[in-house]
Design an enzyme around this catalytic site. Structure first.
Site, PDB file in Angstrom:
ATOM      1  N   GLN A 151      -4.364  -4.857   7.127  1.00 51.81           N
ATOM      2  CA  GLN A 151      -5.300  -5.892   6.680  1.00 51.81           C
ATOM      3  C   GLN A 151      -5.046  -7.216   7.403  1.00 51.81           C
ATOM      4  O   GLN A 151      -5.636  -8.242   7.051  1.00 51.81           O
ATOM      5  CB  GLN A 151      -5.181  -6.113   5.161  1.00 51.81           C
ATOM      6  CG  GLN A 151      -5.391  -4.868   4.321  1.00 51.81           C
ATOM      7  CD  GLN A 151      -6.828  -4.349   4.360  1.00 51.81           C
ATOM      8  OE1 GLN A 151      -7.753  -5.055   4.739  1.00 51.81           O
ATOM      9  NE2 GLN A 151      -7.010  -3.105   3.972  1.00 51.81           N
ATOM     10  N   CYS A 188      -4.885   2.530  -3.588  1.00 51.77           N
ATOM     11  CA  CYS A 188      -3.650   3.028  -2.955  1.00 51.77           C
ATOM     12  C   CYS A 188      -2.517   2.018  -3.099  1.00 51.77           C
ATOM     13  O   CYS A 188      -1.698   1.855  -2.182  1.00 51.77           O
ATOM     14  CB  CYS A 188      -3.862   3.369  -1.491  1.00 51.77           C
ATOM     15  SG  CYS A 188      -4.913   4.793  -1.249  1.00 51.77           S
ATOM     16  N   LYS A 194     -10.369  -0.400  10.324  1.00 57.24           N
ATOM     17  CA  LYS A 194     -10.459  -1.624   9.512  1.00 57.24           C
ATOM     18  C   LYS A 194     -10.781  -2.828  10.395  1.00 57.24           C
ATOM     19  O   LYS A 194     -10.997  -3.931   9.902  1.00 57.24           O
ATOM     20  CB  LYS A 194      -9.170  -1.848   8.745  1.00 57.24           C
ATOM     21  CG  LYS A 194      -8.912  -0.724   7.732  1.00 57.24           C
ATOM     22  CD  LYS A 194      -7.738  -1.021   6.877  1.00 57.24           C
ATOM     23  CE  LYS A 194      -7.202   0.226   6.173  1.00 57.24           C
ATOM     24  NZ  LYS A 194      -8.011   0.642   5.028  1.00 57.24           N
ATOM     25  N   HIS A 237       0.870  -1.184   0.000  1.00 59.39           N
ATOM     26  CA  HIS A 237       0.000   0.000   0.000  1.00 59.39           C
ATOM     27  C   HIS A 237       0.907   1.234   0.000  1.00 59.39           C
ATOM     28  O   HIS A 237       2.023   1.182   0.520  1.00 59.39           O
ATOM     29  CB  HIS A 237      -0.839  -0.053   1.281  1.00 59.39           C
ATOM     30  CG  HIS A 237      -1.881   1.003   1.419  1.00 59.39           C
ATOM     31  ND1 HIS A 237      -1.603   2.295   1.806  1.00 59.39           N
ATOM     32  CD2 HIS A 237      -3.227   0.957   1.240  1.00 59.39           C
ATOM     33  CE1 HIS A 237      -2.735   3.003   1.867  1.00 59.39           C
ATOM     34  NE2 HIS A 237      -3.742   2.210   1.529  1.00 59.39           N
ATOM     35  N   ASP A 273       3.188  -4.090   8.069  1.00 57.96           N
ATOM     36  CA  ASP A 273       1.984  -3.286   7.867  1.00 57.96           C
ATOM     37  C   ASP A 273       0.806  -4.232   8.080  1.00 57.96           C
ATOM     38  O   ASP A 273       0.486  -5.052   7.234  1.00 57.96           O
ATOM     39  CB  ASP A 273       1.998  -2.704   6.447  1.00 57.96           C
ATOM     40  CG  ASP A 273       0.660  -2.042   6.084  1.00 57.96           C
ATOM     41  OD1 ASP A 273      -0.315  -2.191   6.850  1.00 57.96           O
ATOM     42  OD2 ASP A 273       0.605  -1.411   5.021  1.00 57.96           O
TER      43      ASP A 273
HETATM   44  C1  PLP Z   1      -2.391  -2.645   3.602  1.00 59.07           C
HETATM   45  C2  PLP Z   1      -2.698  -1.238   4.058  1.00 59.07           C
HETATM   46  N1  PLP Z   1      -1.744  -0.505   4.614  1.00 59.07           N
HETATM   47  C3  PLP Z   1      -1.965   0.735   5.049  1.00 59.07           C
HETATM   48  C4  PLP Z   1      -3.197   1.316   4.921  1.00 59.07           C
HETATM   49  C5  PLP Z   1      -3.409   2.704   5.416  1.00 59.07           C
HETATM   50  O1  PLP Z   1      -4.292   2.723   6.486  1.00 59.07           O
HETATM   51  P1  PLP Z   1      -4.810   4.089   7.101  1.00 59.07           P
HETATM   52  O2  PLP Z   1      -5.336   4.896   5.932  1.00 59.07           O
HETATM   53  O3  PLP Z   1      -5.881   3.690   8.046  1.00 59.07           O
HETATM   54  O4  PLP Z   1      -3.660   4.756   7.753  1.00 59.07           O
HETATM   55  C6  PLP Z   1      -4.233   0.602   4.332  1.00 59.07           C
HETATM   56  C7  PLP Z   1      -5.556   1.216   4.120  1.00 59.07           C
HETATM   57  O5  PLP Z   1      -6.245   0.872   3.180  1.00 59.07           O
HETATM   58  C8  PLP Z   1      -3.978  -0.726   3.897  1.00 59.07           C
HETATM   59  O6  PLP Z   1      -4.937  -1.464   3.344  1.00 59.07           O
END
Ligand code: PLP
Length: 412
Positions: free
Chosen positions: A209, A370, A232, A129, A206
């Site tokens: 998910q 993203c 999430k 992401h 990260d």
């Molecule tokens: C794999 C992953 N990493 C990071 C993020 C970023 O999360 P946040 O926007 O809640 O900071 C997301 C959000 O879609 C994600 O799916």
């Protein structure tokens, strides 16, 4: 609003816990298949936030009055719940953030940046992401370090052998997604951490998910950093957690300065607060974390193993049903996957698919999710993505498949 369909409740006893799912969109029952972007909240979370706001709200930590004590207890109580939720060693290791993005930026600037010199390296993967790409690009620009990317194959599986080839003494951190939000791939993070640690390379996971879909034990994983988002995992937006091993946090400089992150401020020098407050400058999202604590209670009452089991079974059903549609191209077909399916049909633009589905009460996400480098790898402008939460049912999947058949007929 309409009463939920009896079959849905029978298929999934938890669905009725989520008030937003009881409504109609465009005259059809809502099939919410966008939990990877943001999950709906159960009444238990909504009510906990409302109760706190009605009865207990005040600023935390500094007050002597009753409401401030209550607010502090509620906020710090949420931290205790998060310690148990991911099996951290202690409260010191749970830094409250705005979300995954802030957690990764904190690690990039506070942990990694001071260690980087020109020629040093940071390793990530092709499926990350943007939140696990751009903070590293920024720190590379600031220091002259280099960002290396481990490849994936046509199924969206990480080439771990190629990742391990990149590891040497120049690598100062490896950042890997637990589960890809665009492809659904579950990465073998325990193995990756072990291989990196064998070469003294710290690892950030990260977990945006990861935590909503399976039990995570940071001590068993052995990771150095694990970042995730409240919204999430059925909690409020603007909440998140950075887990970090205490010994690492202790040695890191603060990320932001301000109130609450200090013990003493003088013009000739400031003494920073103890962990984890050193990393929590300013008034936090108190009500949000009260809600996140309630989300932890909610998830633990069901059990993450039960959530994984239900979602895996529904993902298998969704994949089978989608595969049977003529002109379907599934993007992300790794052997080990969780709760996400990206796809394209014929040459219909993903945003047209999304709009037509919305007209039939079905919420999916369309675009690059993203994760533009994933789209570049598959040479597509974007995809439509159906993602599952613990409340989804076969009815939702059937509604999606029917909706896609309508879209095909309209565009053929
Ligand atoms: C794999 C992953 N990493 C990071 C993020 C970023 O999360 P946040 O926007 O809640 O900071 C997301 C959000 O879609 C994600 O799916």
């Amino acid at each position: 609003m309409q009463a939920q369909k009896a079959t849905e409740i029978e298929q999934n006893p938890y669905r009725a816990d989520f008030p937003a799912l009881a409504q109609e969109i465009s005259g059809k029952p809502l099939a919410y298949l966008d939990s990877a972007a943001s999950a709906q909240q159960p009444a238990a979370v909504i009510d906990a936030v409302a109760r706190y706001s009605r009865e207990d709200h005040a600023n935390v930590h500094r007050g002597v009055h009753t409401l401030s004590h209550r607010a502090t207890d509620a906020y710090e109580g949420a931290r205790d719940k998060l310690v148990g939720f991911i099996n951290a060693n202690s409260r010191s290791e749970i830094v409250f953030t705005k979300g995954t993005t802030e957690g990764i930026n904190l690690v990039a600037q506070s942990f990694v940046r001071p260690k980087l010199s020109p020629g040093d390296r940071i390793v990530i993967t092709q499926m990350e992401h943007h939140a696990n790409i751009v903070p590293w690009q920024i720190v590379c620009e600031q220091t002259g370090a280099e960002l290396l990317v481990a490849p994936i194959d046509d199924t969206g599986t990480l080439d771990t052998a190629a990742l391990y080839e990149l590891l040497d003494e120049r690598v100062k951190i490896v950042g890997v997604g637990h589960v890809s939000n665009a492809l659904g791939t579950i990465n073998p993070v325990a193995e990756i951490i072990e291989r990196c640690h064998a070469q003294d390379i710290p690892v950030l996971i990260d977990g945006a998910q990861g935590v909503p879909h399976s039990a995570v034990d940071v001590q068993a994983l052995g990771c150095d950093f694990y970042a995730f988002s409240g919204h999430k995992m059925y909690g409020p937006t603007g909440t998140g957690v950075l887990y970090a091993r205490e010994v690492l946090l202790d040695a890191m400089p603060p990320y932001q300065g301000g109130g609450d992150m200090i013990l003493e401020v003088r013009f000739d020098g400031t003494v920073y607060n103890e962990l984890p407050y050193k990393f929590e400058a300013g008034t936090p999202n108190i009500s949000g974390f009260v809600g996140l604590g309630a989300a932890v209670d909610y998830l633990e009452a069901i059990g993450l193993d039960e959530v994984s089991r239900m979602e895996a079974s529904l993902l298998a059903y969704m994949t089978e049903q989608l595969s049977a549609i003529d002109g379907m191209r599934l993007i992300g077909t790794a052997a080990n996957k969780a709760s996400v399916q990206s796809f394209l049909i014929d040459d219909i633009h993903p945003s047209d698919i999304g709009t037509l589905l919305d007209q039939q009460g079905i919420a999916v996400r369309t675009g690059h999710h993203c994760a533009m480098p994933v789209m570049q790898f598959f040479e597509v402008p974007g995809t439509a993505r159906a993602s599952l939460g613990l409340y989804n049912t076969r009815d939702d999947v059937d509604q999606l498949v029917d909706g896609l058949q309508v879209a095909r007929r309209l565009f053929s």
